[in-house]
Write a protein that holds these residues in place. Structure first.
Motif, PDB file in Angstrom:
ATOM      1  N   GLY A   1      62.878  13.203 105.853  1.00  9.86           N
ATOM      2  CA  GLY A   1      62.801  12.943 104.419  1.00  9.86           C
ATOM      3  C   GLY A   1      62.521  11.484 104.121  1.00  9.86           C
ATOM      4  N   LEU A   2      63.158  10.586 104.878  1.00 12.02           N
ATOM      5  CA  LEU A   2      62.946   9.156 104.672  1.00 12.02           C
ATOM      6  C   LEU A   2      61.507   8.770 105.011  1.00 12.02           C
ATOM      7  N   GLU A   3      60.970   9.334 106.078  1.00 15.75           N
ATOM      8  CA  GLU A   3      59.577   9.039 106.443  1.00 15.75           C
ATOM      9  C   GLU A   3      58.618   9.454 105.324  1.00 15.75           C
ATOM     10  N   ALA A   4      58.853  10.632 104.740  1.00 14.54           N
ATOM     11  CA  ALA A   4      57.973  11.120 103.675  1.00 14.54           C
ATOM     12  C   ALA A   4      58.055  10.232 102.445  1.00 14.54           C
ATOM     13  N   ILE A   5      59.267   9.862 102.060  1.00 19.42           N
ATOM     14  CA  ILE A   5      59.400   9.100 100.816  1.00 19.42           C
ATOM     15  C   ILE A   5      58.983   7.640 101.010  1.00 19.42           C
ATOM     16  N   GLN A   6      59.085   7.126 102.243  1.00 25.70           N
ATOM     17  CA  GLN A   6      58.554   5.783 102.494  1.00 25.70           C
ATOM     18  C   GLN A   6      57.039   5.764 102.315  1.00 25.70           C
ATOM     19  N   MET A   7      56.392   6.833 102.715  1.00 28.06           N
ATOM     20  CA  MET A   7      54.951   6.924 102.499  1.00 28.06           C
ATOM     21  C   MET A   7      54.642   7.005 101.009  1.00 28.06           C
ATOM     22  N   ALA A   8      55.489   7.723 100.270  1.00 27.41           N
ATOM     23  CA  ALA A   8      55.314   7.787  98.818  1.00 27.41           C
ATOM     24  C   ALA A   8      55.412   6.390  98.206  1.00 27.41           C
ATOM     25  N   ILE A   9      56.335   5.580  98.705  1.00 27.94           N
ATOM     26  CA  ILE A   9      56.499   4.217  98.187  1.00 27.94           C
ATOM     27  C   ILE A   9      55.294   3.350  98.541  1.00 27.94           C
ATOM     28  N   GLU A  10      54.709   3.570  99.711  1.00 26.56           N
ATOM     29  CA  GLU A  10      53.457   2.874 100.044  1.00 26.56           C
ATOM     30  C   GLU A  10      52.365   3.221  99.037  1.00 26.56           C
ATOM     31  N   LEU A  11      52.326   4.479  98.622  1.00 31.24           N
ATOM     32  CA  LEU A  11      51.340   4.900  97.630  1.00 31.24           C
ATOM     33  C   LEU A  11      51.610   4.240  96.275  1.00 31.24           C
ATOM     34  N   VAL A  12      52.881   4.098  95.914  1.00 35.23           N
ATOM     35  CA  VAL A  12      53.219   3.404  94.671  1.00 35.23           C
ATOM     36  C   VAL A  12      52.648   1.993  94.697  1.00 35.23           C
ATOM     37  N   HIS A  13      52.848   1.302  95.823  1.00 34.98           N
ATOM     38  CA  HIS A  13      52.322  -0.067  95.955  1.00 34.98           C
ATOM     39  C   HIS A  13      50.794  -0.067  95.873  1.00 34.98           C
ATOM     40  N   GLN A  14      50.153   0.877  96.545  1.00 34.28           N
ATOM     41  CA  GLN A  14      48.687   0.924  96.537  1.00 34.28           C
ATOM     42  C   GLN A  14      48.162   1.198  95.126  1.00 34.28           C
ATOM     43  N   ILE A  15      48.819   2.090  94.405  1.00 35.81           N
ATOM     44  CA  ILE A  15      48.403   2.373  93.031  1.00 35.81           C
ATOM     45  C   ILE A  15      48.589   1.137  92.162  1.00 35.81           C
ATOM     46  N   ARG A  16      49.711   0.443  92.359  1.00 36.10           N
ATOM     47  CA  ARG A  16      49.988  -0.744  91.549  1.00 36.10           C
ATOM     48  C   ARG A  16      48.927  -1.825  91.766  1.00 36.10           C
ATOM     49  N   THR A  17      48.420  -1.944  92.990  1.00 39.43           N
ATOM     50  CA  THR A  17      47.416  -2.981  93.249  1.00 39.43           C
ATOM     51  C   THR A  17      46.136  -2.755  92.462  1.00 39.43           C
ATOM     52  N   GLY A  18      45.898  -1.530  92.020  1.00 37.00           N
ATOM     53  CA  GLY A  18      44.700  -1.252  91.241  1.00 37.00           C
ATOM     54  C   GLY A  18      44.861  -1.501  89.760  1.00 37.00           C
ATOM     55  N   PHE A  19      46.072  -1.889  89.330  1.00 37.45           N
ATOM     56  CA  PHE A  19      46.327  -2.114  87.909  1.00 37.45           C
ATOM     57  C   PHE A  19      46.209  -3.598  87.588  1.00 37.45           C
ATOM     58  N   VAL A  20      45.464  -3.914  86.550  1.00 37.23           N
ATOM     59  CA  VAL A  20      45.300  -5.304  86.144  1.00 37.23           C
ATOM     60  C   VAL A  20      46.327  -5.698  85.094  1.00 37.23           C
ATOM     61  N   SER A  21      46.553  -4.839  84.103  1.00 37.19           N
ATOM     62  CA  SER A  21      47.431  -5.215  82.991  1.00 37.19           C
ATOM     63  C   SER A  21      48.894  -5.031  83.359  1.00 37.19           C
ATOM     64  N   GLU A  22      49.737  -5.925  82.818  1.00 36.47           N
ATOM     65  CA  GLU A  22      51.172  -5.817  83.070  1.00 36.47           C
ATOM     66  C   GLU A  22      51.734  -4.549  82.446  1.00 36.47           C
ATOM     67  N   ASP A  23      51.214  -4.158  81.285  1.00 34.97           N
ATOM     68  CA  ASP A  23      51.714  -2.951  80.633  1.00 34.97           C
ATOM     69  C   ASP A  23      51.535  -1.726  81.530  1.00 34.97           C
ATOM     70  N   SER A  24      50.404  -1.654  82.229  1.00 31.48           N
ATOM     71  CA  SER A  24      50.170  -0.523  83.138  1.00 31.48           C
ATOM     72  C   SER A  24      51.141  -0.562  84.305  1.00 31.48           C
ATOM     73  N   ARG A  25      51.391  -1.760  84.832  1.00 30.94           N
ATOM     74  CA  ARG A  25      52.338  -1.884  85.948  1.00 30.94           C
ATOM     75  C   ARG A  25      53.755  -1.530  85.505  1.00 30.94           C
ATOM     76  N   LEU A  26      54.115  -1.917  84.286  1.00 28.98           N
ATOM     77  CA  LEU A  26      55.444  -1.583  83.771  1.00 28.98           C
ATOM     78  C   LEU A  26      55.610  -0.082  83.625  1.00 28.98           C
ATOM     79  N   PHE A  27      54.576   0.584  83.148  1.00 25.49           N
ATOM     80  CA  PHE A  27      54.636   2.035  82.988  1.00 25.49           C
ATOM     81  C   PHE A  27      54.818   2.708  84.348  1.00 25.49           C
ATOM     82  N   LEU A  28      54.106   2.214  85.360  1.00 31.14           N
ATOM     83  CA  LEU A  28      54.244   2.763  86.706  1.00 31.14           C
ATOM     84  C   LEU A  28      55.656   2.538  87.236  1.00 31.14           C
ATOM     85  N   SER A  29      56.196   1.331  87.052  1.00 29.06           N
ATOM     86  CA  SER A  29      57.549   1.024  87.534  1.00 29.06           C
ATOM     87  C   SER A  29      58.574   1.966  86.924  1.00 29.06           C
TER      88      SER A  29
END
Length: 973
Positions: A398-426
């Motif tokens: 379970g930890l391995e799966a959710i760590q990969m999910a967190i990597e995806l969160v970071h990757q998605i965040r890198t594609g966001f320019v505006s702070e408002d978009s990053r806040l919504f993701l957080s």
């Protein structure tokens, strides 16, 4: 049969293509798309162009997007020969190429195609050219698929704006765009606005389009837990689709698939298999088993087995049946992962794909989270039957799966320019981090291995202020990334323009009757400047690899690094809250305690009474009726603050004895000063605020947004030459027009004690003080960068709706100019400060909107971002006279060499000792808190004394050494 990929949510393929291939509404063809491209050799270019266009459209309709792209590329080559590379006549072809790139998962290529088309249109026409709307609709779709729902909304709004320039010829496009806006609002969880847009349009459109509105309304009411209305709209949607497109249409299959989610939420498990089966049957006719649509069907099957009740007469039978269901769910989640990735084929649920294989990052993220929860639930069942090794194995998976999910969160965040978009993701992904930390705790609890403490702490840190940390990293990256000053200045200008127009738009929208012309103009300006800013950021990231790698490094400070660097007398106490809400009755409080010689990781169960204690303490401290506090209020405060202390610090007293506490709060804990907590339950027979056992009596307490920010970004050597810059405006005879903005209409009352406050400060710290009408915003902006300490004693205007437009209220401007006397948070973000400390002695400078995953969106964040590593701020409105006295004593202790947290603690204790019974009330003295780096600003007398003593000792030792040497020589002689 060739498969068709559904290109937009709730939009049939014919209508979608009718929209996007806007140059060719009437030339759809069903000719085979397999004809060799070379068959057109020898034909004149003008005829080739027509044929390539037809064949590209047909190939796209049949789902052969690669072939379609090849046709459109050939068409583009011909258009370039005919009209030149920069002709607007290439724009339509570029859009069609972009659509195929999008369908093939090449989102960045698609964005580039659309932006080229935009430049060609604007170059030939203007920013209001109606056909730009098609560019913006498609760009919005791309950002929706990337998870940037805010940017999608902005593009759809801009599309509607330009379509309306020629509304008579773009009625169909306007209809589609209005639906896209409603859907964008739904994705942003702005449900009431989405419902309003739906209701405005649902009865003015044709039946087939109406089905998309009814389907959207159904999904909205599912989120609002209005099951009756949700079911009603789903049934209406089914009825419309059966009449307009038939019982086997893929639109109906997708609606059935969505309907299962309602059945899951209402626990209508007996109906689910029927709708699961029928939706899979229909969707399989149109979509391959490697598609996001098919993955969604598999998710529904998995959710059904994961959530349904397992009936059994005995507990052992229940555990066995529930485990069987969870294993089936795991297998379906794995099938969903295979469907949602490009080449991954492993059916073993213990295996995960690489994140680069995701067709939809958001969908893969969702599946991995659910798979992780499923592993965790099986692990719990294994523990129930005393199979500890198996439980640990499931927790690890379970930890391995959710760590990969967190990597995806970071990757998605890198594609966001505006702070408002990053806040919504957080905010929306906070639960991902909570579940990951929970798995770390389960593993630590079962194995007692320190690695799970380290991993849990790392994940907790990544959950804290991610958007703010990203912004700070971006600022630091520019310093070391080799970016020329000219480009940095260009970026600053764009950010200032965006901020200014957003402010103008906000102020205009506050009017009783906003000027529609101004609103349209400001929206257009914001959009165009944001476009330029986005393109500049892309240029910086593409052209300066060092900048890119530093900006997006997903690193936080480790447990070992903290223990090496933490001061002996300090203890870090970091919290993460899994708050109970309307969907669950209990939650968890995770706590990390770190000193230089030990650490701990604990979890306690909490319920709604925990949240109520926080709210009770906060309401008591901030209430304006403090002078009318009765015995019942007093007793309730004492009990709540003691119980909250026990929740937060229980069983830690000995470990924290004599330590300075550095607290990283989470969620609503950020609203209360921990000084207010009581470390033992006192006698409440009589009201006595002065003698209560406040935690401040044992510890100095400071706060920070995350430990990573404190250790890696809030360290700062002295750079400014000048010592103190203080401002204390008076609002006497302030005749500014407060009617322009609703929140200021009452005006600002004079602050009677601020003159006294800054004069007190000047007794202990020499500097430049600007009072009354001299306390100008323009002067602060011009001078602030040259000073080591900034002190602002003035009113604050809070804006909880738009935190970036909270303001510090300077004096009325002396002359006409660009400054209006209100210093916004957004303006502070654009400043560059060299100060080591800013004291925001204004009211409520530390309060603001709570942003889940980020903390309180206060004015103080702006100063931290601008480069000031230490803030003294207030959590509520401070009583004038008491505030002045506390600030006097704070600077007195600071000038003697105390660190900032100790100086503030001693100032508060001095107030308690000297206060009358009323002013001993915590409301008068607890509002001030220290945030960030608390190191002393100046060497104290104690250090000078120690230095003198050391010199004396060294002198004595040297003298003794010389005497011995002389004595030795005499003896030899």
């Amino acid at each position: 049969m060739n498969k068709i990929i559904r290109l937009t949510c709730k939009c049939n393929i014919y209508r979608y293509l009718k929209m996007v291939f806007f140059f060719h509404f009437f030339i759809f063809s069903f000719q085979s798309s397999s004809q060799d491209l070379k068959s057109l050799d020898g034909i004149p270019d003008s005829i080739k162009a027509i044929q390539y266009n037809k064949k590209g459209i047909n190939a796209a309709r049949l789902g052969d997007f690669e072939l379609a792209r090849n046709y459109f590329y050939r068409l583009k080559t011909i258009r370039e020969k005919q009209f030149g590379r920069y002709s607007h006549r290439l724009a339509g072809t570029l859009i069609n190429i972009g659509i195929q790139n999008k369908n093939l998962g090449n989102y960045e290529g698609a964005i580039d195609n659309y932006l080229q088309a935009e430049r060609l249109y604007i170059g030939e026409y203007s920013v209001g050219y109606p056909r730009l709307g098609f560019v913006y609709v498609n760009l919005g779709t791309i950002y929706k698929l990337k998870g940037d729902y805010l940017k999608n909304y902005e593009y759809q709004q801009s599309a509607l704006r330009v379509f309306n320039e020629d509304w008579q010829n773009y009625k169909d496009a306007i209809t589609t765009t209005q639906y896209n806006i409603a859907e964008a609002l739904y994705l942003l969880k702005r449900y009431s606005e989405a419902i309003r847009v739906c209701n405005e349009n649902i009865n003015t459109v044709q039946a087939d389009i109406k089905s998309y509105y009814t389907g959207l309304l159904a999904r909205i009411y599912v989120e609002l837990a209005d099951d009756k209305l949700a079911k009603q709209y789903y049934q209406e949607t089914f009825s419309i689709l059966k009449k307009t497109v038939g019982v086997s249409s893929y639109d109906l299959g997708l609606e059935y698939n969505d309907y299962v989610k309602l059945l899951l939420s209402t626990k209508s498990y007996e109906e689910i298999p029927h709708y699961n089966d029928i939706s899979e049957e229909i969707i399989s006719k149109y979509f391959s088993q490697r598609s996001t649509q098919y993955a969604s069907v598999m998710i529904n099957y998995a959710d059904y087995y994961s959530l349904r009740f397992s009936e059994a007469s005995y507990l052992s039978d229940f555990n066995m049946k529930k485990q069987e269901d969870l294993m089936k769910a795991l297998n379906y989640y794995q099938k969903a992962i295979i469907a949602a990735t490009s080449t991954f084929n492993n059916t073993d649920p213990n295996t995960n794909p690489g994140i680069e294989e995701a067709v939809s990052e958001l969908q893969l993220l969702e599946i991995l989270k659910k798979k992780s929860l499923c592993f965790s639930a099986i692990g719990d069942l294994k523990l129930n039957i005393n199979k500890k090794p198996e439980a640990i194995a499931y927790y690890k998976s379970g930890l391995e799966a959710i760590q990969m999910a967190i990597e995806l969160v970071h990757q998605i965040r890198t594609g966001f320019v505006s702070e408002d978009s990053r806040l919504f993701l957080s905010e929306n992904q906070q639960s991902t981090f909570v579940e990951a930390v929970n798995l770390c705790y389960k593993l630590y609890n079962q194995t007692n291995e320190d690695q799970y403490v380290s991993k849990g702490f790392e994940l907790t840190e990544k959950s804290k202020s991610a958007s703010f940390l990203a912004a700070v990293k971006d600022s630091r990256a520019k310093q070391f990334g080799g970016i020329p000053d000219s480009l940095q200045n260009k970026e600053d200008v764009l950010k200032i323009n965006i901020s200014n127009y957003k402010q103008m738009l906000y102020e205009e929208s506050q009017q009783e009757e906003p000027d529609s012309v101004k609103v349209a103009l400001y929206n257009s300006k914001i959009f165009n400047y944001t476009e330029k800013y986005t393109q500049l950021v892309q240029l910086l990231e593409d052209s300066f690899p060092k900048y890119y790698s530093f900006k997006y490094a997903d690193e936080v400070v480790s447990l070992d690094q903290i223990r090496e660097r933490i001061r002996n007398r300090d203890a870090i106490v970091e919290y993460l809250i899994d708050e109970p809400d309307g969907h669950k009755y209990s939650g968890n409080l995770f706590r990390f305690v770190i000193t230089n010689d030990q650490f701990s990781f604990s979890k306690i169960s909490i319920d709604t009474t925990f949240t109520k204690r926080i709210e009770d303490v906060y309401q008591f401290l901030t209430s304006s009726d403090y002078q009318y506090t009765d015995k019942t209020d007093y007793q309730n405060y004492v009990l709540s603050s003691y119980q909250l202390y026990d929740d937060l610090f229980g069983k830690m007293e000995q470990d924290l004895e004599g330590k300075n506490l550095v607290v990283i709060p989470d969620d609503k804990l950020a609203y209360i000063p921990f000084d207010a907590l009581l470390y033992e339950m006192p006698d409440t027979a009589a009201m006595n605020f002065r003698n209560l056992p406040y935690l401040i009596r044992k510890h100095s307490i400071s706060y920070t947004y995350s430990t990573t920010l404190l250790f890696d970004y809030f360290e700062k050597e002295k750079k400014a030459d000048k010592r103190l810059l203080a401002f204390a405006p008076s609002y006497d005879n302030d005749d500014r027009d407060y009617n322009e903005v609703a929140e200021f209409r009452a005006g600002l009352l004079p602050l009677q004690a601020v003159d006294k406050e800054v004069e007190y400060i000047n007794q202990f710290m020499a500097g430049d003080i600007f009072k009354d009408s001299l306390a100008q915003e323009s002067r602060f902006k011009a001078l602030a960068k040259d000073y080591d300490v900034l002190h602002l004693a003035m009113h604050t205007i809070m804006n909880d709706t738009l935190p970036m437009y909270s303001k510090l209220a300077f004096a009325k401007p002396l002359s006409d100019g660009t400054d209006d006397g209100w210093l916004n948070t957004s303006e502070i973000y654009n400043m560059q400060l060299n100060a080591r400390m800013a004291v925001l002695s204004a009211c409520n400078t530390g309060s603001g909107k709570m942003q889940k995953g980020e903390g309180v969106m206060s004015l103080a964040r702006g100063f931290l971002y601008a480069g000031c590593p230490s803030i003294i701020m207030t959590l509520w409105e401070v009583e004038d006279e008491s505030g002045a006295n506390i600030m006097r004593d704070f600077y007195r202790f600071l000038s003697s060499g105390k660190n900032k947290a100790d100086a503030l603690r001693l100032a508060k204790l001095a107030h308690i000792e000297n206060a009358d019974p009323l002013k001993a009330h915590p409301h008068f003295w607890l509002a001030y808190v220290a945030v960030g780096n608390t190191s002393p600003l100046y060497a104290g007398k104690d250090l000078y004394f120690i230095g003198i003593v050391l010199l004396i000792i060294i002198g004595i030792l040297v003298d003794q050494f010389r005497r011995r040497k002389k004595h030795t020589k005499r003896s030899k002689a």
